[in-house]
Design an enzyme around this catalytic site. Structure first.
Site, mmCIF file in Angstrom:
data_model
loop_
_atom_site.group_PDB
_atom_site.id
_atom_site.type_symbol
_atom_site.label_atom_id
_atom_site.label_comp_id
_atom_site.label_asym_id
_atom_site.label_seq_id
_atom_site.Cartn_x
_atom_site.Cartn_y
_atom_site.Cartn_z
ATOM 1 N N HIS A 126 -24.254 28.048 -31.175
ATOM 2 C CA HIS A 126 -25.576 27.466 -31.024
ATOM 3 C C HIS A 126 -26.605 28.300 -31.797
ATOM 4 O O HIS A 126 -26.312 29.386 -32.269
ATOM 5 C CB HIS A 126 -25.981 27.408 -29.545
ATOM 6 C CG HIS A 126 -25.330 26.297 -28.799
ATOM 7 N ND1 HIS A 126 -24.057 26.394 -28.283
ATOM 8 C CD2 HIS A 126 -25.767 25.046 -28.489
ATOM 9 C CE1 HIS A 126 -23.741 25.270 -27.676
ATOM 10 N NE2 HIS A 126 -24.752 24.433 -27.788
ATOM 11 N N LYS B 49 -30.870 30.309 -28.212
ATOM 12 C CA LYS B 49 -30.236 29.934 -26.947
ATOM 13 C C LYS B 49 -30.027 31.174 -26.088
ATOM 14 O O LYS B 49 -29.529 32.196 -26.559
ATOM 15 C CB LYS B 49 -28.900 29.224 -27.192
ATOM 16 C CG LYS B 49 -28.267 28.656 -25.919
ATOM 17 C CD LYS B 49 -27.119 27.710 -26.241
ATOM 18 C CE LYS B 49 -26.468 27.174 -24.983
ATOM 19 N NZ LYS B 49 -27.410 26.392 -24.150
#
Length: 272
Positions: A159, A163
């Site tokens: 990600h 995040k």
């Protein structure tokens, strides 16, 4: 009761909130944007959420008070933070407003709050709202149930750099489905954060690896590895709009449903 579903959005001014505004617009006559909230002190308070999302003015103004939002909507979508969940779940229960929860990083105590609120309102909780991810989750369960534990299972996710939780909610979803396919509890077979001299891999464990960098919306690969062969099932998200579309679909699905805690499998008919 109107023919459309009046949808509210928590954190409506953020990137996910803006994607949700556009997804509500794309849903046509079935959905209506009813409002949204931002945190206290936000510069976005009082602004038109549609304009922020690049759409024509809606005549709405972003609110600070979530109680008012829940009272004025048929369904509220929440991709905010776990710390806000207990309060929002209680507001949903009080107003008997459907509550669609798309945030990750949830713990057992959060699910206790959801179960308590679900006695009074309809709740859909999903670690990932995309149609593709939920189809892949079903495949993972099927493959895990078919193969023996001589096949090692590893889940790799990547990600964007911002995040804050790991492994991702989607990785956990895939892990839970793999464990369910094998008839075990994920907490009993999880292997994550390997570092240093870890020893040989334990038979039957489900491994997790989390990568972070750039602006990756979300990439997940479930690897089934045996001697001399390997199966890899991959899902790649290139834009958060896929999560927004799924969340709006879940909000529309709640209409007329009995109180309870539901999943995206229920929304997509995968439990049938």
């Amino acid at each position: 009761m109107t023919d459309n579903t009046r949808i509210g959005i928590v954190g409506i001014g953020g990137r996910m909130g803006q994607a949700l505004v556009r997804a509500v617009q794309d849903a046509g006559a079935a959905a209506e944007l009813a409002g949204g909230t931002e945190r206290a002190g936000s510069a976005l308070l009082g602004q038109d959420p549609a304009v922020i999302a690049g759409l024509p003015p809606s005549g709405l103004a972003i609110l600070e008070d979530p109680a008012r939002l829940f009272a004025e909507c048929d369904a509220v979508i929440d991709f905010s933070v776990p710390a806000a969940l207990p309060h929002h779940a209680a507001l949903a229960a009080q107003a008997k407003t459907a509550y669609v929860v798309g945030m990750t990083g949830l713990e057992d105590r959060h699910f206790e709050e959801l179960n308590k609120a679900a006695r009074h309102c309809t709740i859909v909780q999903g670690f990932n709202m995309s149609l593709g991810v939920n189809i892949v989750a079903g495949l993972v369960r099927q493959v895990a149930a078919t193969l023996g534990d001589d096949w090692d299972i590893e889940i790799v996710e990547m990600h964007h750099r911002m995040k804050v939780d790991a492994p991702s909610g989607t990785a956990i979803l895939f892990g839970e489905r793999a464990a369910k396919g094998r008839g075990v509890a994920l907490k009993d077979v999880t292997d994550s954060g390997r570092d240093g001299i870890t020893g040989a891999r334990k038979r039957g464990d489900i491994g997790f690896a989390a990568l972070r960098g750039g602006n990756v919306a979300g990439e997940h690969t479930v690897i089934f590895a045996a001697d001399n062969e390997r199966i890899e099932i991959t899902h790649k998200a290139t834009d958060r709009s896929i999560f927004a579309r799924g969340a709006v679909r879940a909000a529309l699905w709640t209409r007329g449903k009995a109180p309870g805690l539901y999943s995206m499998d229920d929304v997509l008919g995968l439990n049938a």
